[in-house]
Design an enzyme around this catalytic site. Structure first.
Site, mmCIF file in Angstrom:
data_model
loop_
_atom_site.group_PDB
_atom_site.id
_atom_site.type_symbol
_atom_site.label_atom_id
_atom_site.label_comp_id
_atom_site.label_asym_id
_atom_site.label_seq_id
_atom_site.Cartn_x
_atom_site.Cartn_y
_atom_site.Cartn_z
ATOM 1 N N TYR A 15 0.836 -1.204 0.000
ATOM 2 C CA TYR A 15 0.000 0.000 0.000
ATOM 3 C C TYR A 15 0.875 1.260 0.000
ATOM 4 O O TYR A 15 2.079 1.196 0.216
ATOM 5 C CB TYR A 15 -0.824 -0.039 1.287
ATOM 6 C CG TYR A 15 0.114 -0.009 2.458
ATOM 7 C CD1 TYR A 15 0.445 1.198 3.029
ATOM 8 C CD2 TYR A 15 0.756 -1.161 2.898
ATOM 9 C CE1 TYR A 15 1.377 1.263 4.029
ATOM 10 C CE2 TYR A 15 1.702 -1.097 3.894
ATOM 11 C CZ TYR A 15 2.005 0.112 4.448
ATOM 12 O OH TYR A 15 2.939 0.196 5.421
ATOM 13 N N SER A 256 2.231 3.347 10.664
ATOM 14 C CA SER A 256 2.597 2.227 9.797
ATOM 15 C C SER A 256 1.426 1.289 9.607
ATOM 16 O O SER A 256 0.588 1.109 10.489
ATOM 17 C CB SER A 256 3.797 1.474 10.371
ATOM 18 O OG SER A 256 3.356 0.386 11.140
ATOM 19 N N LYS A 257 1.387 0.724 8.419
ATOM 20 C CA LYS A 257 0.301 -0.175 8.073
ATOM 21 C C LYS A 257 0.319 -1.393 8.997
ATOM 22 O O LYS A 257 -0.722 -1.931 9.353
ATOM 23 C CB LYS A 257 0.454 -0.617 6.621
ATOM 24 C CG LYS A 257 -0.658 -1.492 6.116
ATOM 25 C CD LYS A 257 -1.919 -0.704 5.864
ATOM 26 C CE LYS A 257 -2.958 -1.564 5.166
ATOM 27 N NZ LYS A 257 -4.167 -0.809 4.893
ATOM 28 N N ARG A 258 1.518 -1.773 9.377
ATOM 29 C CA ARG A 258 1.634 -2.959 10.224
ATOM 30 C C ARG A 258 0.850 -2.792 11.521
ATOM 31 O O ARG A 258 0.329 -3.738 12.076
ATOM 32 C CB ARG A 258 3.112 -3.246 10.528
ATOM 33 C CG ARG A 258 3.528 -4.623 10.087
ATOM 34 C CD ARG A 258 5.024 -4.809 10.229
ATOM 35 N NE ARG A 258 5.760 -3.977 9.289
ATOM 36 C CZ ARG A 258 6.960 -3.461 9.531
ATOM 37 N NH1 ARG A 258 7.562 -3.683 10.672
ATOM 38 N NH2 ARG A 258 7.571 -2.726 8.623
ATOM 39 N N GLY A 260 -1.854 -1.225 11.653
ATOM 40 C CA GLY A 260 -3.257 -1.020 11.301
ATOM 41 C C GLY A 260 -3.594 0.435 11.031
ATOM 42 O O GLY A 260 -4.769 0.810 10.999
#
Ligand code: GLU
Length: 487
Positions: A15, A256-258, A260
């Site tokens: 993303y 960060s996407k990690r 969420g």
């Protein structure tokens, strides 16, 4: 003066996170401040293990949605292509440059066992020392190395760092940076699979692509002296550096996407406008000279100044984004707004109502597009509600007052056939005067009686106009009966 050339160099690893997009934006703005400036898209895909399918498409799509149009790139071409690192790799250019760097004393072949090096790294780091590996391969001549390679021995190419002295450079955001060379590790430039690492490819590509200004995240700040040593070894001009502080989730954690955290796509899916997202993230880390808050992309180009990028990480605040989004939505002309929100109205309203009129009442109230369907659910289905909705301190209404007002309103609304807003306005505002009550004591109960909701976009007049005579009277009758039954 040479024209500015900048590049946005994402790795297609998933993303597009907000920090990435902000780097893309600042990179674009730095180029476009120069009327002849060139903004380049370069895809950095040499870390083959981390590639994610479809990620490059997300990059194209995001840049396009945001209006960050690149002048050169994989899809539009340009004079210094290819613009995808894996395609550049196939021409052998990184290996050729690495061999040249070896001849210049800036790099060396290394045959050491990676596991052995990592073990000594772990030991030194555990001691709190900065990692230093005294590579015995540095004592080999180039001929000796080439002979070993010819025999099929595995190798990498590492940077050779001077053991003494310092390296300095000026960063536009962080100012003068000076490091002792002995603190810099001799990182791998060419991996054993022949691919260059970022540490090497970024220098070679930035130089060959004529990049004048490097805009990127500050995680690269500490490695930049190493890159500058490579530029120096080739005798190349070092670009201007603009390292940007991270976008933070809170004081201690990066977004960060990690964890969420929302990506650009997530925010768009939630009903934020790309223009508003871009506007907001411009302000995450950069402060304009005036207190202007709403900026189009052109206005950002005009006002942006790298000198006003702060050193501290900026915290992403969804409340602030929502407020900027609502200002963008409110500032649109009705036709544009209507085109934009039509799908959201269609989702919620199937009945035969004037949807443009609906758009008009929604516009001053919706902060995020996804709020819209829920705001309009009462048009198709008249919800059941309790009589205590009619009790409102501020409006000075209770059930008895409401009933009186509704009966009077029903009479005038039944007598009129012109349900235009203008006409209903005249008719309904005449009533409180005649009855000797406040406007709210009539308009509030009517709005509740025909919407069944405490909060609605639009008031009694607008809603009655959209519902039309028949539906308005039917709802009034129902609400009147409900009140009469209770009183
Ligand atoms: N591919 C690198 C990244 O995505 C780019 C860093 C740079 O702009 O030099 O972090």
């Amino acid at each position: 003066m040479t024209k500015i050339r900048t590049r946005f160099a994402p790795s297609p690893t998933g993303y597009m996170h907000i920090g990435n997009l902000r780097t893309a934006l600042y990179t674009y703005l730095v180029a476009k401040k120069d009327p002849e400036g060139v903004y380049i898209l370069r895809i950095e895909d040499t870390d083959q293990g981390r590639l994610v399918e479809g990620a490059t498409d997300i990059i194209y799509q995001t840049l396009e949605q945001c209006g960050l149009k690149h002048d050169e790139g994989p899809d539009v071409g340009g004079p210094v292509g290819p613009y995808i690192q894996s395609q550049r790799y196939s021409s052998g250019l990184y290996m050729d440059h690495a061999k040249d760097l070896i001849c210049r004393g800036g790099a060396h072949y290394c045959f050491c066992d990676e596991a052995h090096i990592n073990a000594s790294r772990a030991i030194q780091e555990a001691r709190g020392e900065s990692f230093k590996y005294d590579d015995p391969c540095k004592n080999l001549t180039v001929e000796e190395c080439e002979a070993r390679i010819a025999k099929g021995e595995k190798f990498v190419i590492r940077q050779t760092i001077p053991t003494s002295g310092t390296t300095s450079f000026d960063d536009e955001v962080f100012g003068r940076i000076t490091v002792e060379n002995e603190t810099l590790d001799e990182s791998i430039l060419i991996k054993s699979d022949g691919f260059p690492t970022y540490n090497f490819a970024n220098v070679i590509d930035d130089h060959l692509m004529g990049i004048t200004d490097v805009v990127r995240g500050m995680e690269y700040l500490s490695s930049t002296p190493k890159y500058n040593l490579i530029y120096d070894a080739y005798g190349w001009e070092i670009p201007r550096y603009i390292h940007c502080p991270p976008v933070m989730k809170d004081e201690h954690n990066k977004l960060s996407k990690r964890n969420g955290d929302a990506s650009f796509q997530d925010l768009v899916a939630k009903g934020y406008l790309p223009e508003a997202i871009l506007n907001y993230i411009a302000l995450l880390g950069w402060s304009p000279e005036t207190n202007q808050e709403i900026f189009t992309l052109d206005e950002l180009i005009e006002n942006f100044n790298v000198k006003r990028i702060g050193k501290d990480g900026a915290i992403f605040d969804i409340v602030k984004l929502t407020s900027i989004n609502s200002l963008w939505l409110r500032g649109m002309d009705l036709d544009t707004y209507y085109d934009l929100i039509k799908p959201y109205i269609d989702e919620a309203v199937k009945g035969d109502f004037d949807k443009k009129q609906i758009a008009k009442i929604v516009q001053p109230r919706a902060n995020v597009l996804n709020d819209i369907p829920e705001m309009l659910d009462f048009f198709d289905v008249f919800p059941t509600f309790e009589n205590d909705l009619f009790i409102n301190k501020k409006m000075k209404t209770d059930e008895a007052i409401a009933l009186k007002s509704l009966l009077a309103a029903r009479e005038v609304l039944a007598a009129c056939d012109d349900y235009s807003e203008e006409h209903l306005h005249e008719v309904l505002l005449e009533l409180p005067k005649q009855m000797g009550v406040k406007n709210g004591q009539v308009l509030f109960p009517v709005r509740v009686a025909i919407s069944g909701k405490k909060f609605t976009p639009g008031g009694a007049i607008e809603i009655a106009s959209i519902l039309g005579k028949e539906e308005t009277l039917a709802r009034l009758d129902k609400s009147i009966a409900q009140l009469q039954a209770a009183l």
